[in-house]
Structure formats: C-alpha cells, structure tokens
Design a protein around this motif. Structure first.
Motif, PDB file in Angstrom:
ATOM      1  N   THR A 111     -44.603   2.541   2.433  1.00 23.44           N
ATOM      2  CA  THR A 111     -43.952   1.465   3.172  1.00 23.44           C
ATOM      3  C   THR A 111     -43.007   0.731   2.225  1.00 23.44           C
ATOM      4  O   THR A 111     -43.393   0.380   1.111  1.00 23.44           O
ATOM      5  N   ILE A 112     -41.780   0.512   2.683  1.00 27.14           N
ATOM      6  CA  ILE A 112     -40.761  -0.157   1.867  1.00 27.14           C
ATOM      7  C   ILE A 112     -40.241  -1.371   2.623  1.00 27.14           C
ATOM      8  O   ILE A 112     -39.872  -1.275   3.793  1.00 27.14           O
ATOM      9  N   TYR A 113     -40.209  -2.513   1.930  1.00 30.19           N
ATOM     10  CA  TYR A 113     -39.646  -3.740   2.494  1.00 30.19           C
ATOM     11  C   TYR A 113     -38.303  -3.990   1.805  1.00 30.19           C
ATOM     12  O   TYR A 113     -38.241  -4.034   0.577  1.00 30.19           O
ATOM     13  N   VAL A 114     -37.238  -4.119   2.582  1.00 27.61           N
ATOM     14  CA  VAL A 114     -35.900  -4.347   2.024  1.00 27.61           C
ATOM     15  C   VAL A 114     -35.735  -5.848   1.778  1.00 27.61           C
ATOM     16  O   VAL A 114     -35.690  -6.639   2.711  1.00 27.61           O
ATOM     17  N   ARG A 115     -35.681  -6.244   0.506  1.00 30.20           N
ATOM     18  CA  ARG A 115     -35.600  -7.649   0.122  1.00 30.20           C
ATOM     19  C   ARG A 115     -34.173  -8.179   0.140  1.00 30.20           C
ATOM     20  O   ARG A 115     -33.893  -9.217   0.725  1.00 30.20           O
ATOM     21  N   LYS A 116     -33.289  -7.488  -0.554  1.00 35.43           N
ATOM     22  CA  LYS A 116     -31.909  -7.952  -0.689  1.00 35.43           C
ATOM     23  C   LYS A 116     -30.976  -6.763  -0.814  1.00 35.43           C
ATOM     24  O   LYS A 116     -31.380  -5.703  -1.264  1.00 35.43           O
ATOM     25  N   VAL A 117     -29.724  -7.007  -0.446  1.00 35.73           N
ATOM     26  CA  VAL A 117     -28.674  -6.025  -0.692  1.00 35.73           C
ATOM     27  C   VAL A 117     -27.548  -6.792  -1.373  1.00 35.73           C
ATOM     28  O   VAL A 117     -27.147  -7.853  -0.908  1.00 35.73           O
ATOM     29  N   ALA A 118     -27.064  -6.280  -2.485  1.00 33.59           N
ATOM     30  CA  ALA A 118     -25.981  -6.944  -3.218  1.00 33.59           C
ATOM     31  C   ALA A 118     -24.738  -7.048  -2.334  1.00 33.59           C
ATOM     32  O   ALA A 118     -24.568  -6.270  -1.396  1.00 33.59           O
ATOM     33  N   PRO A 119     -23.854  -8.003  -2.628  1.00 32.21           N
ATOM     34  CA  PRO A 119     -22.669  -8.219  -1.780  1.00 32.21           C
ATOM     35  C   PRO A 119     -21.839  -6.970  -1.502  1.00 32.21           C
ATOM     36  O   PRO A 119     -21.347  -6.802  -0.399  1.00 32.21           O
ATOM     37  N   LEU A 120     -21.716  -6.080  -2.460  1.00 33.36           N
ATOM     38  CA  LEU A 120     -20.948  -4.858  -2.227  1.00 33.36           C
ATOM     39  C   LEU A 120     -21.839  -3.689  -1.819  1.00 33.36           C
ATOM     40  O   LEU A 120     -21.400  -2.552  -1.764  1.00 33.36           O
ATOM     41  N   GLY A 121     -23.120  -3.977  -1.553  1.00 32.41           N
ATOM     42  CA  GLY A 121     -24.035  -2.952  -1.067  1.00 32.41           C
ATOM     43  C   GLY A 121     -24.758  -2.166  -2.149  1.00 32.41           C
ATOM     44  O   GLY A 121     -25.549  -1.295  -1.860  1.00 32.41           O
ATOM     45  N   ASP A 122     -24.475  -2.467  -3.409  1.00 33.59           N
ATOM     46  CA  ASP A 122     -25.088  -1.707  -4.504  1.00 33.59           C
ATOM     47  C   ASP A 122     -25.491  -2.665  -5.611  1.00 33.59           C
ATOM     48  O   ASP A 122     -24.634  -3.365  -6.131  1.00 33.59           O
ATOM     49  N   PRO A 123     -26.728  -2.813  -5.990  1.00 34.42           N
ATOM     50  CA  PRO A 123     -27.909  -2.066  -5.577  1.00 34.42           C
ATOM     51  C   PRO A 123     -28.628  -2.703  -4.385  1.00 34.42           C
ATOM     52  O   PRO A 123     -28.258  -3.782  -3.926  1.00 34.42           O
ATOM     53  N   VAL A 124     -29.673  -2.019  -3.945  1.00 35.79           N
ATOM     54  CA  VAL A 124     -30.551  -2.492  -2.878  1.00 35.79           C
ATOM     55  C   VAL A 124     -31.877  -2.874  -3.536  1.00 35.79           C
ATOM     56  O   VAL A 124     -32.434  -2.080  -4.287  1.00 35.79           O
ATOM     57  N   GLU A 125     -32.355  -4.095  -3.279  1.00 37.97           N
ATOM     58  CA  GLU A 125     -33.646  -4.515  -3.843  1.00 37.97           C
ATOM     59  C   GLU A 125     -34.723  -4.331  -2.791  1.00 37.97           C
ATOM     60  O   GLU A 125     -34.595  -4.814  -1.672  1.00 37.97           O
ATOM     61  N   VAL A 126     -35.794  -3.624  -3.170  1.00 42.15           N
ATOM     62  CA  VAL A 126     -36.886  -3.327  -2.247  1.00 42.15           C
ATOM     63  C   VAL A 126     -38.227  -3.638  -2.898  1.00 42.15           C
ATOM     64  O   VAL A 126     -38.320  -3.761  -4.118  1.00 42.15           O
ATOM     65  N   THR A 127     -39.250  -3.769  -2.055  1.00 41.15           N
ATOM     66  CA  THR A 127     -40.628  -3.906  -2.531  1.00 41.15           C
ATOM     67  C   THR A 127     -41.387  -2.670  -2.068  1.00 41.15           C
ATOM     68  O   THR A 127     -41.404  -2.362  -0.879  1.00 41.15           O
ATOM     69  N   VAL A 128     -41.988  -1.962  -3.033  1.00 44.28           N
ATOM     70  CA  VAL A 128     -42.754  -0.736  -2.760  1.00 44.28           C
ATOM     71  C   VAL A 128     -44.079  -0.843  -3.481  1.00 44.28           C
ATOM     72  O   VAL A 128     -44.109  -1.103  -4.680  1.00 44.28           O
ATOM     73  N   ARG A 129     -45.176  -0.637  -2.747  1.00 39.34           N
ATOM     74  CA  ARG A 129     -46.519  -0.630  -3.343  1.00 39.34           C
ATOM     75  C   ARG A 129     -46.789  -1.869  -4.203  1.00 39.34           C
ATOM     76  O   ARG A 129     -47.401  -1.790  -5.265  1.00 39.34           O
TER      77      ARG A 129
END
Length: 73
Positions: free
Chosen positions: A38-56
């Motif tokens: 299960t992955i929770y998407v925390r943030k996405v940088a303004p230009l879309g790179d990188p993506v910050e997620v929470t895993v395990r």
C-alpha cells in the motif's frame, strides 16, 4: 492501467505490478515497493518530479520515471 505517477496527492493505492527490469526494478523492490504493498502519495513537487510517498511506514522520494513503472489500483 494506472501508474503511481498518475495517482493524486492524498491518494492511497495498492501496487499491482512492477514493469521495467534489471537493476531499476530491483532497486524499487529493495525500497519495499512490491506487489500488494500500500502506497500513500504525500506530495508531488511543483514540476512533478520527485513524488513523495509513504510505503510500509517510511517516507520515500521517487523519480517520476520510476513512479511510471509502478502499476497501481
């Protein structure tokens, strides 16, 4: 087919499949992103790179190209 790259901020998704191969796929799996995780998407940088997620229970930053290899539902 939806990828992690297309998931919205605040969305919780489940990994269906990892595409790609070789060292990149191994690195993603070593980070704890495996089928059924299960992955929770925390943030996405303004230009879309990188993506910050929470895993395990821990936080990760993924490149947009790597996030595009992770099929989710």
């Amino acid at each position: 087919m939806k990828t992690l790259q297309q998931a919205g901020i605040g969305e919780t998704v489940t990994v269906k499949k990892l595409s790609g191969g070789g060292p990149v796929k191994r690195r993603i799996m070593d980070m704890g992103i495996t089928k059924g995780a299960t992955i929770y998407v925390r943030k996405v940088a303004p230009l879309g790179d990188p993506v910050e997620v929470t895993v395990r229970g821990y936080e990760l930053s993924l490149r947009k190209s790597d996030a595009g290899m992770i099929e989710v539902e």
